[in-house]
Design a protein around this motif. Structure first.
Motif, PDB file in Angstrom:
ATOM      1  N   PHE A 361       0.853  -1.190   0.000  1.00  0.00           N
ATOM      2  CA  PHE A 361       0.000   0.000   0.000  1.00  0.00           C
ATOM      3  C   PHE A 361       0.884   1.232   0.000  1.00  0.00           C
ATOM      4  N   GLY A 362       0.443   2.271  -0.686  1.00  0.00           N
ATOM      5  CA  GLY A 362       1.258   3.468  -0.741  1.00  0.00           C
ATOM      6  C   GLY A 362       0.625   4.563  -1.572  1.00  0.00           C
ATOM      7  N   VAL A 363       1.464   5.401  -2.162  1.00  0.00           N
ATOM      8  CA  VAL A 363       1.003   6.557  -2.923  1.00  0.00           C
ATOM      9  C   VAL A 363       1.899   6.758  -4.141  1.00  0.00           C
ATOM     10  N   ARG A 364       1.434   7.585  -5.063  1.00  0.00           N
ATOM     11  CA  ARG A 364       2.293   8.089  -6.132  1.00  0.00           C
ATOM     12  C   ARG A 364       2.638   9.534  -5.829  1.00  0.00           C
ATOM     13  N   ASN A 365       3.927   9.854  -5.892  1.00  0.00           N
ATOM     14  CA  ASN A 365       4.384  11.235  -5.758  1.00  0.00           C
ATOM     15  C   ASN A 365       4.730  11.794  -7.129  1.00  0.00           C
ATOM     16  N   LEU A 366       4.462  13.067  -7.325  1.00  0.00           N
ATOM     17  CA  LEU A 366       4.861  13.775  -8.536  1.00  0.00           C
ATOM     18  C   LEU A 366       5.502  15.099  -8.114  1.00  0.00           C
ATOM     19  N   VAL A 367       6.672  15.384  -8.646  1.00  0.00           N
ATOM     20  CA  VAL A 367       7.363  16.624  -8.308  1.00  0.00           C
ATOM     21  C   VAL A 367       7.673  17.407  -9.576  1.00  0.00           C
ATOM     22  N   PHE A 368       7.125  18.598  -9.658  1.00  0.00           N
ATOM     23  CA  PHE A 368       7.468  19.544 -10.718  1.00  0.00           C
ATOM     24  C   PHE A 368       8.730  20.270 -10.283  1.00  0.00           C
ATOM     25  N   GLN A 369       9.777  20.187 -11.086  1.00  0.00           N
ATOM     26  CA  GLN A 369      11.037  20.842 -10.749  1.00  0.00           C
ATOM     27  C   GLN A 369      11.042  22.314 -11.152  1.00  0.00           C
ATOM     28  N   SER A 370      10.058  22.720 -11.949  1.00  0.00           N
ATOM     29  CA  SER A 370       9.996  24.083 -12.440  1.00  0.00           C
ATOM     30  C   SER A 370       8.578  24.368 -12.917  1.00  0.00           C
ATOM     31  N   PRO A 371       8.131  25.621 -12.860  1.00  0.00           N
ATOM     32  CA  PRO A 371       6.837  25.971 -13.460  1.00  0.00           C
ATOM     33  C   PRO A 371       6.856  25.903 -14.981  1.00  0.00           C
ATOM     34  N   ASP A 372       8.029  25.808 -15.579  1.00  0.00           N
ATOM     35  CA  ASP A 372       8.162  25.731 -17.039  1.00  0.00           C
ATOM     36  C   ASP A 372       7.568  24.411 -17.525  1.00  0.00           C
ATOM     37  N   PRO A 373       6.536  24.435 -18.362  1.00  0.00           N
ATOM     38  CA  PRO A 373       5.909  23.184 -18.806  1.00  0.00           C
ATOM     39  C   PRO A 373       6.813  22.312 -19.660  1.00  0.00           C
ATOM     40  N   ALA A 374       7.927  22.839 -20.130  1.00  0.00           N
ATOM     41  CA  ALA A 374       8.858  22.037 -20.923  1.00  0.00           C
ATOM     42  C   ALA A 374       9.734  21.148 -20.055  1.00  0.00           C
ATOM     43  N   VAL A 375       9.761  21.402 -18.757  1.00  0.00           N
ATOM     44  CA  VAL A 375      10.587  20.617 -17.837  1.00  0.00           C
ATOM     45  C   VAL A 375       9.802  19.394 -17.374  1.00  0.00           C
ATOM     46  N   GLY A 376      10.423  18.214 -17.424  1.00  0.00           N
ATOM     47  CA  GLY A 376       9.752  16.977 -17.067  1.00  0.00           C
ATOM     48  C   GLY A 376       9.378  16.901 -15.594  1.00  0.00           C
ATOM     49  N   VAL A 377       8.423  16.016 -15.293  1.00  0.00           N
ATOM     50  CA  VAL A 377       7.935  15.809 -13.931  1.00  0.00           C
ATOM     51  C   VAL A 377       8.491  14.499 -13.401  1.00  0.00           C
ATOM     52  N   GLU A 378       9.118  14.546 -12.231  1.00  0.00           N
ATOM     53  CA  GLU A 378       9.609  13.325 -11.597  1.00  0.00           C
ATOM     54  C   GLU A 378       8.464  12.652 -10.837  1.00  0.00           C
ATOM     55  N   THR A 379       8.370  11.336 -10.967  1.00  0.00           N
ATOM     56  CA  THR A 379       7.314  10.611 -10.262  1.00  0.00           C
ATOM     57  C   THR A 379       7.815   9.257  -9.808  1.00  0.00           C
TER      58      THR A 379
END
Length: 400
Positions: A361-379
């Motif tokens: 049991f757990g969760v998915r985390n998502l981290v935006f490294q920048s407000p720039d939409p061209a920058v990928g999201v770590e998850t």
């Protein structure tokens, strides 16, 4: 994350697909009409430009309330929520459907389960939103009842109901939440979209609710996107992330090509366990098929979610991913080739609901490294005990 309470503005109802221009002569700007939370704190990225979302899914509160087993599962789920929230300290939380198992709850106290679920979120003082799932539409509870109760007991809930005429029968939870770079920016840097996939397992005297996002939502996405572009400028300057409980039908064709290295994370299709912890009305290994994706229960209904799916991908630009729950044995991300869009599963968070030994049991985390939409999201997937796995970066190269 910083939250700033801005001065309330007068809101008018917008008719889907049209905008009455005369009232703009009152002096209010179109941006005022696209401020759906005038009395709530404005949500922003952190000063360092990051933004973290933690996603709980399939909590399934309220199972077997007539014996000892059910209430213990709720106690365990609450402990998981409190531990994860304390450890992860997210800027925003999403509960992505099946907050409760509505067919097991008692009618007279079903909304009290919403109060329980809101408890850890209220204690953590974290803003959040909910989508709702097939088990939230049952004889003893409905999506709308859960939305209204959540709004009543959770001051930092950003969940809201769709405009009149949007969502179809049993599907009132279609809305979006803006996230700004800074509190007083003219336009958001990120828009979180939430969609209601409905679904209902009928009892002997009940009428089934379809298990797909209604076609009216596709028209609403288009009209909302057009208003956003007009008010905020070209969509290249803002990103998007979408949440819906039941996976779109198109994802069924993706699972057979999942590779454990390219698409890390639990893939219930390949589960080595054959003994379910609880129950499942579909394949114990969680192979996507009947009941596991939208509009899959009957061949005549296949792809009834197509208007939603097409509009979602045609009108929402810079869509980092579409994220679903529903299938407890899956936690991978993959690129859907027809629309060239990334899809991710959540992680089964609640002790209620079906499962298998070893799934955890757990969760998915998502981290935006920048407000720039061209920058990928770590998850990545974070388990209750703190272990992590399946970390990937959702960017232009992922899944190609």
């Amino acid at each position: 994350m910083q939250m700033t309470l801005l001065k309330p503005v007068i809101l008018f109802s917008l008719v889907v697909g049209s905008l009455s221009r005369p009232f703009l002569q009152s002096g209010l700007q179109l941006t005022d009409y696209l401020n759906p939370y005038p009395t709530k704190p404005r949500l922003t990225f952190r000063p360092d430009g990051t933004f973290k979302i933690t996603v709980f899914s399939d909590l399934h509160f309220g199972e077997n309330p007539w014996d000892d087993w059910g209430p213990i599962q709720d106690v365990n789920s609450l402990a998981l929520m409190r531990k994860v929230l304390a450890d992860e300290k997210p800027d925003y939380v999403v509960i992505n459907g099946d907050l409760m198992t509505g067919e097991n709850t008692f009618r007279e106290n079903s909304t009290s389960l919403v109060d329980k679920i809101m408890g850890p979120l209220n204690e953590a003082k974290v803003p959040f939103s909910s989508t709702h799932g097939n088990h939230d539409n049952q004889a003893n509870i409905t999506h709308l009842e859960e939305i209204l109760r959540e709004q009543k007991v959770a001051p930092l809930s950003y969940t809201r109901a769709s405009p009149v005429g949007v969502g179809g029968a049993g599907g009132p939870g279609n809305y979006w939440v803006p996230i700004y770079r800074k509190a007083h920016d003219r336009s958001p840097a990120l828009v979180l979209w939430f969609f209601d996939s409905r679904g209902f397992s009928p009892g002997p005297d009940s009428t089934a609710v379809p298990d797909w996002v209604d076609a009216s939502v596709g028209d609403w996405i288009k009209s909302e996107s057009q208003l956003m572009d007009e008010a905020w400028g070209h969509p290249a300057s803002r990103g998007a992330l979408a949440f819906v409980h039941i996976p779109p039908h198109a994802i069924q064709a993706v699972q057979p090509n999942i590779d454990s290295e390219r698409n890390p994370g639990l893939n219930g299709r390949l589960s080595s366990s054959t003994t379910p912890i609880l129950y499942s009305q579909r394949c114990v290994a969680d192979f996507l098929g009947t009941g596991s994706v939208q509009a899959s229960g009957d061949s005549k209904d296949a792809r009834k979610d197509r208007p939603f799916w097409d509009s979602l991908n045609e009108n929402i630009q810079n869509l980092h991913a579409i994220i679903s729950g529903h299938d407890h044995g899956n936690e991978w991300c993959a690129r859907e080739p027809e629309k060239d869009v990334i899809f991710c599963f959540n992680k089964h968070s609640g002790y209620g609901g079906y499962g298998q030994a070893g799934w955890g049991f757990g969760v998915r985390n998502l981290v935006f490294q920048s407000p720039d939409p061209a920058v990928g999201v770590e998850t990545w997937i974070r388990l209750e005990d703190g272990d992590t796995r399946a970390k990937v970066t959702l960017n232009d190269q992922y899944g190609r």
